[in-house]
Design an enzyme around this catalytic site. Structure first.
Site, mmCIF file in Angstrom:
data_model
loop_
_atom_site.group_PDB
_atom_site.id
_atom_site.type_symbol
_atom_site.label_atom_id
_atom_site.label_comp_id
_atom_site.label_asym_id
_atom_site.label_seq_id
_atom_site.Cartn_x
_atom_site.Cartn_y
_atom_site.Cartn_z
ATOM 1 N N ASP A 313 0.862 -1.178 0.000
ATOM 2 C CA ASP A 313 0.000 0.000 0.000
ATOM 3 C C ASP A 313 0.900 1.230 0.000
ATOM 4 O O ASP A 313 2.032 1.171 0.480
ATOM 5 C CB ASP A 313 -0.916 0.007 1.230
ATOM 6 C CG ASP A 313 -2.161 0.867 1.020
ATOM 7 O OD1 ASP A 313 -3.264 0.291 0.951
ATOM 8 O OD2 ASP A 313 -2.024 2.105 0.926
ATOM 9 N N LYS A 409 -19.343 0.634 -11.782
ATOM 10 C CA LYS A 409 -19.255 1.954 -12.423
ATOM 11 C C LYS A 409 -18.454 1.919 -13.717
ATOM 12 O O LYS A 409 -18.395 2.904 -14.455
ATOM 13 C CB LYS A 409 -18.653 2.962 -11.440
ATOM 14 C CG LYS A 409 -19.578 3.223 -10.243
ATOM 15 C CD LYS A 409 -18.903 4.012 -9.164
ATOM 16 C CE LYS A 409 -19.879 4.245 -8.003
ATOM 17 N NZ LYS A 409 -20.338 2.992 -7.365
ATOM 18 N N LEU A 448 -20.786 -2.219 1.772
ATOM 19 C CA LEU A 448 -21.245 -1.615 3.023
ATOM 20 C C LEU A 448 -20.095 -1.442 4.001
ATOM 21 O O LEU A 448 -19.363 -2.382 4.283
ATOM 22 C CB LEU A 448 -22.322 -2.495 3.663
ATOM 23 C CG LEU A 448 -23.689 -2.481 2.989
ATOM 24 C CD1 LEU A 448 -24.552 -3.594 3.551
ATOM 25 C CD2 LEU A 448 -24.372 -1.148 3.190
#
Length: 623
Positions: A313, A409, A448
């Site tokens: 990361d 998307k 969620l």
């Protein structure tokens, strides 16, 4: 053995001492029809003290005084019977071989009387304790239990056996089984089916509802949770069937109903054997390992015994957090934290040459739609060229498999973020044509509780007293929980071969405004009364409705009922490289001049009119 005795244990010993003595005396009276012969009466007074002390010593050694008798039940009764039986066997043997014995029938009578008297005192303690608590009606919490099965019954026993500042008083059960209606379980009546919950709550002044149906289908639990969430009471739930299997149903397992329970669906079933075969003993790299999806990927991947797990990361704090969490679990695999930016091609190449990862989960991406509209170059560099760097490194160093985390998307994208993710899908599809590495992508909707998602935002707004902001009353989205999405991602990774785009079954789309109403109610407020909902309008790049497939993609089923395959792109490798080179050139010019060369999204371009995936959506990125 610890021989310490507290005051309560000492009191019980004194009581039992008298009860055993009384049982022996009463047994002799009954044996001789209340006219005890003088020799036996003298023998009783001579032996009563050593015999009762012997009995009490045996009771203590067998643990009779270590029980909490305010919670006495069948188990405690069985212990009483066992302890008294052992005690009287020793009393009989002692009197038979060392002193003059009593008549044999008197031992049996005394045994029965001792069980009755000692057991009676223990259950009287429980009864008096509960009666005393029931007298404090002004501080009772009146509880309705949904589910009169095993879990509901165990929850009832827990409520009856535990005592708090606000005392729980179960007022009844709810169960749809007509055979149970009006029946009584441990003194509590089954009041009716789920449809009667609102009426029962009102008539019985219910303060709290506990849903105790861990083995019921998710859609059934969701319906009941929705009914309960609309009522002005606290709603809690007992999650998971494992509590029933282990017998571990306790108050600590009961938690408040969350929004995930209202959006629940059938539990994801994964093929553990198939997954273990491609992850076991492998060196696994997760990019974006500190993010919501990446960190959950790391947690679940460790279940399948990889040899090494590389946490990559660009944010050091995120890498540190997930590394510390995994290290605490003392996992057998090696955990390697790496701080790097996927946009740095040389750094990515060095990481691959150093660690030779064999399985790659590429979760690193910029994902916020409105934010990326204002930072287009960053979205392009990270989502497109960052993905290209990692994918080409996987091919160069002969990784076994590469899985890209994509998004709904990317379908007919109206946003920069969506367009960059669609091109990222095309990157792995084109790369797969020349590679022995098994490339694939997984496309799913909103997750969620992930960072920047709508649920954490709504919770913060509710905590602040509102208003809760929704872009449009008609805005709908597909939702999954983080663990559910990650399980399907890992499963899809076992199925990928040559550039497939796997589409996860997201269930039914949910209106964001319905989500806001439910979350406000679950927080104990009334929508538009205590907490207002305001509509702010659709933000740049957003759609009212998301899609999982274009019309041309269609879908093909797989052996997993929740995973489908979208049709692959028909774009040629040469055409793709040309488009990527053109995009790279525009990007460099933009960065050098500090003037945007990108035209408005969709302006003067066919992409908005033609949804075929064979087209490269570069003009969506132009400004």
């Amino acid at each position: 053995m610890d021989f310490k005795i507290n005051r309560w244990q000492f009191i019980l010993m004194i009581i039992d001492l008298h009860l055993v003595a009384l049982s022996l005396y009463a047994a002799l009276q009954l044996r001789f029809d209340f006219a005890i012969q003088q020799p036996y009466l003298a023998l009783y007074f001579q032996q009563v003290i050593p015999l009762t002390i012997l009995a009490i010593a045996i009771f203590y050694l067998l643990g009779l005084y270590r029980r909490l008798w305010q919670y006495a039940s069948i188990g405690e009764l069985a212990l009483i019977v066992f302890s008294v039986s052992i005690a009287y066997i020793h009393i009989y043997l002692y009197t038979r071989f060392f002193v003059q014995p009593f008549p044999r029938s008197s031992y049996i009578i005394a045994w029965i009387l001792s069980i009755a008297l000692i057991g009676g005192t223990r259950f009287a303690i429980r009864f008096l304790r509960r009666t005393n608590n029931n007298c404090h009606s002004e501080c009772e919490t009146r509880v309705l239990i949904v589910g009169a099965g095993c879990a509901g019954t165990m929850v009832l026993k827990e409520l009856q056996n535990h005592y708090y500042a606000r005392l729980p008083k179960p007022v009844g059960f709810i169960d749809d089984d007509k055979a149970k209606e009006r029946s009584i379980i441990h003194g509590v009546k089954v009041l009716g089916p789920r449809q009667d919950i609102p009426q029962i709550v009102e008539t019985h002044n219910v303060d709290e509802i506990i849903i105790a149906m861990p083995s019921a289908p998710k859609d059934e639990v969701r319906e009941i949770a929705r009914i309960c969430s609309k009522l002005p009471v606290k709603v809690s739930i007992l999650p998971g069937v494992y509590e029933i299997l282990s017998g571990d149903v306790s108050i600590s397992k009961i938690r408040p109903v969350e929004i995930e329970d209202l959006l629940g669906r059938q539990e994801v079933k994964i093929n553990l054997t198939e997954i273990a075969s491609y992850l076991k003993k492998e060196t696994v790299l997760v990019t974006g390992a500190g993010g919501s999806i990446g960190s959950e990927l790391c947690r679940q991947i460790t279940r399948f015994q990889p040899d090494t797990l590389i946490l990559l990361d660009h944010t050091e704090n995120s890498v540190y957090d997930i590394e510390m969490e995994l290290q605490k679990r003392n996992l057998p695999c090696e955990i390697i934290p790496v701080v790097a930016d996927i946009r740095d091609r040389k750094r990515i190449d060095l990481i691959f040459s150093t660690y030779n990862p064999t399985v790659i989960f590429h979760a690193a991406a910029h994902k916020h739609v409105p934010l990326m509209e204002a930072n287009r170059t960053e979205a392009i560099k990270n989502n497109i060229f960052g993905t290209k760097n990692v994918a080409e490194a996987a091919h160069k160093y002969n990784a076994k498999s590469f899985l890209l985390i994509s998004t709904d998307k990317a379908v007919n994208p109206t946003s920069v973020m969506g367009a960059t993710k669609r091109i990222a899908e095309m990157v792995i599809q084109i790369t797969s044509r020349k590679s022995n590495t098994r490339f694939c992508a997984v496309r799913f909707g909103n997750v969620l509780g992930s960072r920047g998602s709508v649920i954490p935002l709504f919770r913060k707004q509710i905590e602040a007293g509102g208003p809760v902001t929704v872009t449009s009353p008609e805005m709908t989205r597909y939702f999954m929980t983080i663990p559910e999405a990650v399980q399907l991602v890992i499963q899809a990774g076992a199925m990928g071969e040559k550039g497939e785009i796997f589409v996860l079954d997201m269930g039914e789309p949910v209106k964001i405004t319905d989500l806001a109403h439910d979350l406000i109610r679950l927080s104990g407020f009334e929508p538009n009364k205590d907490i207002h909902i305001s509509y702010t309008g659709i933000r740049p790049g957003e759609k009212l409705y998301e899609e999982l497939l274009t019309n041309e993609e269609g879908n093909k089923t797989t052996k997993h009922t929740r995973i489908f395959i979208a049709k692959a792109t028909d774009m040629t490798t040469i055409g793709f490289r040309q488009e990527m080179a053109h995009l790279s050139k525009i990007l460099k010019e933009d960065l050098m001049s500090h003037n945007s060369h990108f035209t408005e999204i969709f302006q003067e371009k066919q992409w908005i009119k033609d949804t075929k995936v064979t087209h490269f959506p570069i003009k969506q990125l132009e400004r």
